[in-house]
Design a protein around this motif. Structure first.
Motif, PDB file in Angstrom:
ATOM      1  N   LEU A  21       0.827  -1.207   0.000  1.00  0.00           N
ATOM      2  CA  LEU A  21       0.000   0.000   0.000  1.00  0.00           C
ATOM      3  C   LEU A  21       0.862   1.258   0.000  1.00  0.00           C
ATOM      4  O   LEU A  21       0.547   2.245  -0.674  1.00  0.00           O
ATOM      5  N   TYR A  22       1.952   1.239   0.754  1.00  0.00           N
ATOM      6  CA  TYR A  22       2.853   2.388   0.712  1.00  0.00           C
ATOM      7  C   TYR A  22       3.485   2.524  -0.675  1.00  0.00           C
ATOM      8  O   TYR A  22       3.713   3.641  -1.166  1.00  0.00           O
ATOM      9  N   LEU A  28       1.607   6.777  -6.854  1.00  0.00           N
ATOM     10  CA  LEU A  28       0.730   7.923  -7.117  1.00  0.00           C
ATOM     11  C   LEU A  28       1.525   9.223  -7.113  1.00  0.00           C
ATOM     12  O   LEU A  28       1.333  10.092  -7.969  1.00  0.00           O
ATOM     13  N   CYS A  29       2.428   9.344  -6.145  1.00  0.00           N
ATOM     14  CA  CYS A  29       3.260  10.550  -6.071  1.00  0.00           C
ATOM     15  C   CYS A  29       4.164  10.666  -7.293  1.00  0.00           C
ATOM     16  O   CYS A  29       4.320  11.751  -7.873  1.00  0.00           O
ATOM     17  N   GLY A  30       4.765   9.550  -7.679  1.00  0.00           N
ATOM     18  CA  GLY A  30       5.651   9.572  -8.835  1.00  0.00           C
ATOM     19  C   GLY A  30       4.922   9.937 -10.111  1.00  0.00           C
ATOM     20  O   GLY A  30       5.422  10.720 -10.928  1.00  0.00           O
ATOM     21  N   PHE A  54       7.961  11.930   2.353  1.00  0.00           N
ATOM     22  CA  PHE A  54       7.318  10.612   2.381  1.00  0.00           C
ATOM     23  C   PHE A  54       8.278   9.543   1.859  1.00  0.00           C
ATOM     24  O   PHE A  54       8.419   8.462   2.449  1.00  0.00           O
ATOM     25  N   ALA A  55       8.961   9.854   0.761  1.00  0.00           N
ATOM     26  CA  ALA A  55       9.915   8.885   0.205  1.00  0.00           C
ATOM     27  C   ALA A  55      11.014   8.570   1.217  1.00  0.00           C
ATOM     28  O   ALA A  55      11.398   7.408   1.402  1.00  0.00           O
ATOM     29  N   ASP A  64       7.428   7.769  10.613  1.00  0.00           N
ATOM     30  CA  ASP A  64       6.130   7.122  10.394  1.00  0.00           C
ATOM     31  C   ASP A  64       5.667   7.441   8.976  1.00  0.00           C
ATOM     32  O   ASP A  64       5.226   8.559   8.708  1.00  0.00           O
ATOM     33  N   PRO A  65       5.772   6.499   8.053  1.00  0.00           N
ATOM     34  CA  PRO A  65       5.381   6.796   6.671  1.00  0.00           C
ATOM     35  C   PRO A  65       3.897   7.115   6.535  1.00  0.00           C
ATOM     36  O   PRO A  65       3.502   7.803   5.599  1.00  0.00           O
TER      37      PRO A  65
END
Length: 421
Positions: A21-22, A28-30, A54-55, A64-65
């Protein structure tokens, strides 16, 4: 399976699912960054920084991601464009998969859906978020939007119930997933026009329909949360604008070389309210120096990007449709402190809006000058309403010029003035 073993099995399932999931969140970010063009606006820069954080959190045992992922969603909301809102929604959905009882994830999901115009789905998320609070107080913007969306749906349901057969197609549309306000609003306006044409404005049910439609429009145009980019400017609707022009002499000045080269500046500045349009230029001797109201139309295809509106004005009115793109352009191009008042979304399309003029015969792109003139004439709050610089052909479209001359009480070619009052 014993209860302890069952619990251990669930924990291991969860631990196995989280990396995937992460990874989904990172993808999505990429994808968002890959599609993002060059731009250094502060909201986008903060979003990029949040993605970087986040990365980094994915490879840091102490970080904590999950919180970092939610922060990406918050920054995407702040950026405000459609792509950013879709990123915020994807992040919220991913976060809710990781922690199904996360209040932050459901709040973020509701705000993203709300920003995309999917009010019914947003309301469900807001209600889920409120339930997870277990009696706690919801965030102010969520409480406000929950109330607004509930009342909006009540207006819609009551309006469609007045003429059940005619309202059935729109009711079916409301039941479809992913239906947005941008789709519903014009269909509702068409329904209102059809009922007025069929039954007449004097029919009690039609009068009630118009009342409900006006209420719905006010609720649709109400912003979801305070906009910090207004920088202290006060949003105004129809009533607020009428109050600001009531009893004041008004002149609308053309953006024309003959006005700039004239000696009318002092006379123009004697009016209580000087109205200018679009990318106006000031040459004090000819145009005057004061700008009480600046009207601008968003032209071309949305999103409407362009230079910021830095000219000082007492009131700034921005005309454009659809609402979501209008909000984005207004948010990005307003300069904090450059205006005292900003027309809210109820004033963004005064000619075609059934709640105001409801006139569809002016073509797809009426001139800004005529739009603001027709609005001021409709408000009927000024003892004197003059146009300066519009006596020559070509300043207005032919039908617009014909409308003006039909209502002119006096024309003074020597001063390029047309008086409507």
């Amino acid at each position: 399976m014993t209860k302890p073993l069952a619990g251990l099995f669930k924990v291991r399932q969860k631990e196995a699912a989280e990396p995937a999931l992460y990874a989904r969140g990172m993808r999505l970010c990429g994808e968002h960054l890959a599609a993002q063009g060059a731009g250094s606006a502060p909201p986008r820069a903060r979003l990029t920084q949040a993605i970087g954080a986040f990365a980094a959190s994915l490879d840091s045992p102490s970080a904590d991601p999950f919180d970092a992922l939610l922060q990406v969603g918050e920054r995407a909301l702040e950026a405000g464009g459609e792509r950013e809102l879709r990123l915020a929604l994807g992040v919220a959905e991913t976060s809710a998969m990781i922690r199904r009882r996360s209040k932050g994830a459901w709040r973020l999901r509701g705000l993203a859906l709300d920003g995309l115009g999917r009010g019914h789905e947003a309301l469900e998320c807001y209600e889920r978020y409120t339930t997870l609070l277990n009696g706690g107080t919801p965030a102010p913007e969520v409480a406000r939007r929950t109330d607004t969306l509930r009342r909006r749906r009540e207006c819609l349901d009551a309006a469609l119930a007045l003429f059940p057969e005619a309202g059935a197609p729109l009711r079916d549309l409301l039941g479809q997933p992913d239906t947005t306000t941008a789709v519903v609003a014009p269909r509702l306006a068409a329904y209102v026009r059809a009922m007025v044409a069929e039954h007449g404005p004097g029919d009690p049910a039609v009068r009630r329909l118009l009342e409900l439609y006006g209420g719905y429009r006010r609720l649709v145009e109400r912003p979801g949360m305070p906009d910090p980019t207004l920088g202290g400017s006060t949003p105004i609707g129809v009533g607020g604008l009428r109050g600001l022009v009531a009893g004041r002499t008004v002149c609308l000045v053309a953006n024309a070389g003959d006005v700039a080269g004239s000696a009318l500046g002092t006379e123009i500045d004697r009016y209580d309210l000087v109205v200018r349009c679009d990318a106006f230029r000031i040459r004090a001797g000819g145009t005057g120096e004061r700008t009480g109201l600046h009207a601008v139309s968003l032209r071309g295809d949305a999103p409407w990007e362009g230079p910021a509106w830095t000219q000082r004005a007492g009131v700034r009115l921005v005309f454009g449709d659809p609402a979501a793109d209008w909000r984005r352009a207004t948010r990005q191009r307003l300069v904090p402190g450059a205006q005292e008042h900003v027309g809210d979304a109820s004033l963004r399309r005064p000619l075609s809006d059934p709640a105001l003029l409801g006139e569809d015969g002016w073509g797809p792109a009426p001139t800004t000058a005529f739009t603001v003139l027709r609005l001021l004439d409709f408000l009927d709050a000024s003892p004197r309403l003059d146009l300066i610089g519009f006596t020559l052909p070509g300043r207005l479209r032919p039908r617009e010029a014909e409308w003006v001359m039909d209502r002119a009480t006096h024309v003074d070619d020597s001063k390029m003035r047309i008086a409507l009052r």
